[in-house]
Design a protein around this motif. Structure first.
Motif, PDB file in Angstrom:
ATOM      1  N   TYR A 159       2.553  -1.240   4.486  1.00 30.33           N
ATOM      2  CA  TYR A 159       2.110   0.143   4.303  1.00 30.33           C
ATOM      3  C   TYR A 159       3.315   1.058   4.277  1.00 30.33           C
ATOM      4  O   TYR A 159       4.011   1.187   5.281  1.00 30.33           O
ATOM      5  N   PHE A 195      -1.634   3.246  12.311  1.00 26.23           N
ATOM      6  CA  PHE A 195      -1.526   1.874  11.813  1.00 26.23           C
ATOM      7  C   PHE A 195      -1.511   0.856  12.953  1.00 26.23           C
ATOM      8  O   PHE A 195      -2.120  -0.203  12.839  1.00 26.23           O
ATOM      9  N   ASN A 223      -4.132  12.033  -2.314  1.00 24.14           N
ATOM     10  CA  ASN A 223      -5.500  12.393  -1.975  1.00 24.14           C
ATOM     11  C   ASN A 223      -6.174  13.060  -3.155  1.00 24.14           C
ATOM     12  O   ASN A 223      -5.578  13.901  -3.822  1.00 24.14           O
ATOM     13  N   ASP A 266       0.878  -1.170   0.000  1.00 24.25           N
ATOM     14  CA  ASP A 266       0.000   0.000   0.000  1.00 24.25           C
ATOM     15  C   ASP A 266       0.912   1.215   0.000  1.00 24.25           C
ATOM     16  O   ASP A 266       1.598   1.481   0.980  1.00 24.25           O
ATOM     17  N   HIS A 317       4.160  12.239  -0.193  1.00 23.59           N
ATOM     18  CA  HIS A 317       3.620  11.284  -1.161  1.00 23.59           C
ATOM     19  C   HIS A 317       4.717  10.824  -2.109  1.00 23.59           C
ATOM     20  O   HIS A 317       4.718   9.690  -2.573  1.00 23.59           O
ATOM     21  N   VAL A 365       4.103   4.437   4.453  1.00 24.13           N
ATOM     22  CA  VAL A 365       3.446   5.699   4.826  1.00 24.13           C
ATOM     23  C   VAL A 365       4.301   6.409   5.880  1.00 24.13           C
ATOM     24  O   VAL A 365       4.938   5.767   6.727  1.00 24.13           O
ATOM     25  N   GLY A 402      -0.689   6.726  -1.963  1.00 23.48           N
ATOM     26  CA  GLY A 402      -1.571   7.348  -0.978  1.00 23.48           C
ATOM     27  C   GLY A 402      -1.958   8.785  -1.273  1.00 23.48           C
ATOM     28  O   GLY A 402      -2.273   9.549  -0.363  1.00 23.48           O
ATOM     29  N   GLN A 417       2.371   8.552  10.957  1.00 20.76           N
ATOM     30  CA  GLN A 417       1.089   7.833  11.051  1.00 20.76           C
ATOM     31  C   GLN A 417       1.234   6.493  11.778  1.00 20.76           C
ATOM     32  O   GLN A 417       0.356   5.631  11.700  1.00 20.76           O
ATOM     33  N   HIS A 476      -4.167   3.187  -2.943  1.00 20.26           N
ATOM     34  CA  HIS A 476      -5.029   3.579  -1.823  1.00 20.26           C
ATOM     35  C   HIS A 476      -5.251   5.096  -1.729  1.00 20.26           C
ATOM     36  O   HIS A 476      -4.772   5.788  -0.824  1.00 20.26           O
ATOM     37  N   ASP A 503      -9.599   2.216   6.497  1.00 18.17           N
ATOM     38  CA  ASP A 503      -8.430   1.339   6.458  1.00 18.17           C
ATOM     39  C   ASP A 503      -8.797  -0.074   6.906  1.00 18.17           C
ATOM     40  O   ASP A 503      -8.286  -1.060   6.356  1.00 18.17           O
ATOM     41  N   TYR A 523     -10.964   7.683   9.043  1.00 16.82           N
ATOM     42  CA  TYR A 523      -9.748   7.095   8.450  1.00 16.82           C
ATOM     43  C   TYR A 523      -9.524   5.664   8.953  1.00 16.82           C
ATOM     44  O   TYR A 523      -9.187   4.764   8.182  1.00 16.82           O
TER      45      TYR A 523
END
Ligand code: ARG
Length: 590
Positions: A348, A358, A123, A118, A132, A350, A121, A354, A158, A330, A326
């Motif tokens: 993930y 997770f 938006n 994943d 990103h 990311v 990401g 975050q 995602h 997920d 969120y």
């Protein structure tokens, strides 16, 4: 099955330990930066079990190895380290295998798994930022590395397409064009096929609404209401959302494509919305949810203490307003992946910030019985900072758009090429292509070469430099080999059997032979920088070889010319393969 030099030596040493009735694992050989290329420290580790001094064990092992045709030197150092130099014959045998192997030594992992990555990401409606970019670059490289090791990997972008930003867009569009059929609650189907907005419209509408909402609570309410109605399934809003997503995906495909990033799945938060009611009912029935102030939560930490702010806060499945969050999307995505793909791992890629999100989501998914905790991994990464040490922004302090960033890199690369006089006599189109490749290589390598979790400073001048551990240095190294191969062709020199005799040649072969090890380590740690280290050291080993071992010079015997040429070609093949796994493309010449 063919073994690497290191594995062959390990097998011999293992047998020597076994001859002393000691476990063969003590014979494990590692790379060494000391006087010999390899070493074995097993004699020290085995001393206690053997009730002998390390020195005596090492003596015995070395004795066993004497006359072994694969070993040139086995020497004891210090209290009982064994330094090892492979024989010419072993190195020659191995390089022959590598040259004949389409995968240049790369092996499948012991257990090939199905893995979802994943990453990306982005938006919908919000501009992409450097965070990103990191996700895309690291995720793409991990995906390629895992695939090279034989895993089945599915990359999913995602998209963030289910939050307040959608309500902002809908309500702002309504202010501009109130007569569109989407806003007429009585109309439930037959909406126009063409989108009422372009990407540029969205890029204008979203910040407009967001700014207004900051100063005007009434305006914010409108966006929140639109979000809630969208999530409740209002047909006109759903139809608008479909347009927004479609237009965004077109735009993002272009942007990610420019970066050489490709996704197998273009799913997002909105695509799992239909699963949410059923998921929540099932979780309720399992008894893992709780009501809290009108919201629906899943506690995930027995020792969580809200007052002391200690531990992991509960998962928010549904807010008091009825909106899903969120966490919810997920979780629904994990459920979707379970039923559609049933992966062994979900990774993930990311931002590190975050991490708590997770951890919460993973714990809830484990509680629901869908996954084991070790199947779910958050691979966090640090931030890209400016020279002031703060997160990197535009000069005006705004979010830097991905497209502006890549443009900046390309321009810096073009300038650097001009300054160093490289490729200046080529046609304009080729010059642009080279500058693009250098710019992207600079950007990606600068990002990937750092241990994923650390922050780094965006220093464009250093990134585009042809010296040091940079993308441009590596491209230059690869292109130099390409030019050597062309020259050889002109001279009618053909590649032949590789006879690695000189030290620099042998070292280069041993470097080539460590490719699979580097990939396996990058795979195990989920860290592309390990592969960056490999390609960089490989380029350096080639440089040394090229300086020490003339290839096409007149005085070099034909057989040696052909051998060195073949070694150069093999190096190029691996260098390009390694760069490709980092998402970096090499030009033909420069
Ligand atoms: N859209 C999110 C953001 O911009 C990143 C999504 C990461 N992936 C995930 N499954 N939550 O922060």
């Amino acid at each position: 099955m063919s073994l690497s030099v290191l594995q062959t030596l390990s097998a011999h040493l293992g047998a020597a330990f076994a001859a002393m009735d000691l476990p063969g694992e003590y014979g494990r050989v590692t790379e060494s930066d000391k006087s010999a290329p390899f070493q074995c420290n097993g004699a020290l580790a085995a001393a206690k079990l053997a009730k002998k001094s390390p020195r005596d064990i090492a003596d015995f092992v070395v004795e066993q190895l004497s006359g072994n045709p694969d070993i040139a030197v086995a020497e004891i150092a210090g209290p009982g380290f064994i330094n090892l130099t492979p024989s010419d014959a072993l190195v020659k045998r191995r390089v022959k295998e590598l040259a004949a192997d389409g995968r240049i030594g790369v092996r499948d992992a012991e257990k090939c798994a199905t893995i979802v990555v994943d990453y990306g990401g982005a938006n919908v409606a919000k501009p992409m930022h450097v965070g990103h970019l990191r996700s895309a670059v690291i995720g793409e490289s991990l995906k390629r590395i895992l695939r090279a090791r034989g895993h089945k990997v599915i990359g999913d972008v995602h998209l963030g397409d289910w939050g307040l930003q959608m309500g902002h867009l809908i309500s702002e569009l309504q202010e501009e064009q109130p007569d569109l059929p989407y806003f007429e609650a009585a109309i439930i189907d037959g909406f126009p096929k063409d989108s009422p907005v372009t990407m540029d419209d969205m890029a204008r509408l979203y910040p407009q609404a967001s700014a207004k909402s900051k100063s005007d609570p009434g305006r914010l309410k409108k966006s929140q209401l639109a979000t809630a109605e969208l999530q409740a399934g209002r047909p006109g809003y759903r139809a608008l959302l479909d347009h927004f997503i479609r237009i965004s995906i077109e735009y993002l495909k272009q942007g990610y494509g420019d970066l050489g990033v490709e996704f197998d799945l273009w799913k997002g938060e909105a695509s799992v919305d239909p699963l949410i009611p059923g998921m929540i009912d099932a979780m309720k029935a399992q008894g893992i949810t709780e009501e809290s102030d009108g919201a629906l939560i899943i506690p995930v930490d027995e020792n969580y203490d809200e007052e002391k702010r200690k531990g992991i806060p509960p998962v928010m499945l549904r807010a008091r307003t009825g909106a899903v969050l969120y966490h919810t999307t997920d979780l629904a995505t994990l459920l979707d992946r379970k039923t559609e793909i049933d992966p062994d791992y979900v990774l993930y890629v990311v931002d590190q910030r975050q991490a708590t999100h997770f951890e919460q989501v993973f714990r809830a998914a484990v509680k629901a019985g869908w996954y084991k905790r070790e199947q779910l991994e958050h691979l966090g990464f640090g931030t890209v900072n400016g020279k002031d040490g703060k997160p990197f922004t535009t000069r005006a302090g705004g979010v830097l758009k991905l497209s502006d960033l890549t443009k900046m890199m390309r321009e810096a690369a073009a300038k650097r090429l001009e300054k160093s006089g490289i490729g200046q006599d080529f046609g304009a189109a080729e010059q642009t292509d080279i500058a693009n490749k250098i710019g992207m290589a600079a950007l990606k390598f600068a990002d990937l070469q750092n241990q994923r979790t650390t922050n780094y400073i965006f220093d464009i001048d250093r990134f585009v430099s042809f010296e040091g551990k940079t993308g441009p240095y590596l491209l230059y190294a690869a292109v130099r080999i390409k030019s050597l191969l062309r020259k050889a062709k002109d001279k009618g020199v053909e590649p032949g059997d590789i006879l690695p005799l000189e030290k620099a040649e042998q070292n280069l072969v041993l470097m080539l032979d460590s490719f699979n090890r580097a990939l396996a380590a990058a795979e195990a740690k989920r860290m592309p920088h390990i592969l960056c280290d490999h390609v960089y050291t490989l380029a350096q080993a080639f440089s040394k070889f090229y300086a020490d071992c003339p290839v096409l010079a007149n005085e070099v015997p034909d057989e040696i010319k052909s051998s060195r040429l073949a070694l150069a070609a093999l190096t190029l093949k691996q260098l390009e393969a390694g760069l490709t796994l980092l998402g970096i493309e090499t030009p033909e010449r420069m």
